[in-house]
Design a protein around this motif. Structure first.
Motif, PDB file in Angstrom:
ATOM      1  N   GLY A 198       0.799  -1.220   0.000  1.00 16.42           N
ATOM      2  CA  GLY A 198       0.000   0.000   0.000  1.00 16.42           C
ATOM      3  C   GLY A 198       0.831   1.269   0.000  1.00 16.42           C
ATOM      4  O   GLY A 198       0.314   2.366   0.136  1.00 16.42           O
ATOM      5  N   ILE A 199       2.135   1.124  -0.143  1.00 20.44           N
ATOM      6  CA  ILE A 199       3.050   2.274  -0.188  1.00 20.44           C
ATOM      7  C   ILE A 199       3.151   2.736  -1.640  1.00 20.44           C
ATOM      8  O   ILE A 199       3.273   1.927  -2.539  1.00 20.44           O
ATOM      9  CB  ILE A 199       4.459   1.866   0.319  1.00 20.44           C
TER      10      ILE A 199
ATOM     11  N   ARG B  50      10.955   6.436  -0.122  1.00 14.71           N
ATOM     12  CA  ARG B  50      12.178   6.913   0.546  1.00 14.71           C
ATOM     13  C   ARG B  50      11.911   7.213   2.023  1.00 14.71           C
ATOM     14  O   ARG B  50      12.690   6.847   2.897  1.00 14.71           O
ATOM     15  CB  ARG B  50      12.731   8.144  -0.166  1.00 14.71           C
ATOM     16  N   THR B  51      10.798   7.858   2.312  1.00 13.59           N
ATOM     17  CA  THR B  51      10.441   8.163   3.699  1.00 13.59           C
ATOM     18  C   THR B  51      10.166   6.882   4.473  1.00 13.59           C
ATOM     19  O   THR B  51      10.617   6.724   5.610  1.00 13.59           O
ATOM     20  CB  THR B  51       9.195   9.080   3.738  1.00 13.59           C
ATOM     21  N   ALA B  52       9.429   5.964   3.861  1.00 17.32           N
ATOM     22  CA  ALA B  52       9.089   4.705   4.528  1.00 17.32           C
ATOM     23  C   ALA B  52      10.340   3.894   4.858  1.00 17.32           C
ATOM     24  O   ALA B  52      10.360   3.161   5.853  1.00 17.32           O
ATOM     25  CB  ALA B  52       8.141   3.886   3.656  1.00 17.32           C
ATOM     26  N   ALA B  53      11.377   4.035   4.058  1.00 17.51           N
ATOM     27  CA  ALA B  53      12.596   3.244   4.245  1.00 17.51           C
ATOM     28  C   ALA B  53      13.310   3.553   5.553  1.00 17.51           C
ATOM     29  O   ALA B  53      14.203   2.820   5.964  1.00 17.51           O
ATOM     30  CB  ALA B  53      13.546   3.457   3.076  1.00 17.51           C
ATOM     31  N   THR B  54      12.915   4.621   6.235  1.00 21.01           N
ATOM     32  CA  THR B  54      13.537   4.943   7.525  1.00 21.01           C
ATOM     33  C   THR B  54      12.820   4.260   8.689  1.00 21.01           C
ATOM     34  O   THR B  54      13.263   4.357   9.828  1.00 21.01           O
ATOM     35  CB  THR B  54      13.547   6.467   7.771  1.00 21.01           C
ATOM     36  N   ASP B  55      11.717   3.564   8.414  1.00 18.68           N
ATOM     37  CA  ASP B  55      10.900   2.917   9.444  1.00 18.68           C
ATOM     38  C   ASP B  55      11.281   1.447   9.558  1.00 18.68           C
ATOM     39  O   ASP B  55      11.119   0.696   8.589  1.00 18.68           O
ATOM     40  CB  ASP B  55       9.424   3.059   9.068  1.00 18.68           C
TER      41      ASP B  55
END
Length: 96
Positions: A39-40, A46-51
């Motif tokens: 759902g990304i 790029r932002t999600a990759a920090t989670d």
């Protein structure tokens, strides 16, 4: 890539997961499937990759299919047990 002294299992796991994301990014079909299931959107990747939870999801996606594990292992030079351990370290599930 060898583990550097002093890295925690979680740090090593994040490195493996980021390489897994790079692997997916290089394969439009797999990336599309992953984005659809997660759902990304590509714009938030790029932002999600920090989670760490997102990174666990990336590795969950990789480890659920033997062919994908092998392809990622060949790409990254991480052996499958390292990939599975990284998935567990990030709180993902390891499919057997």
């Amino acid at each position: 890539m060898a583990e550097k002294p002093g890295r925690t299992p979680a740090e090593v796991a994040e490195i493996v997961a980021i390489r897994a994301l790079a692997f997916l990014a290089g394969d439009p079909e797999r990336l599309g499937q992953f984005l659809s299931e997660s759902g990304i959107g590509p714009q938030t990747l790029r932002t999600a990759a920090t989670d760490p939870r997102f990174l666990a999801g990336v590795l969950d996606f990789i480890v659920r299919d033997d062919a994908t594990v092998k392809a990622f292992s060949d790409f990254s030079q991480f052996p499958p047990p390292t990939i599975a351990a990284a998935c567990e370290a990030l709180g993902g599930s390891v499919h057997g």
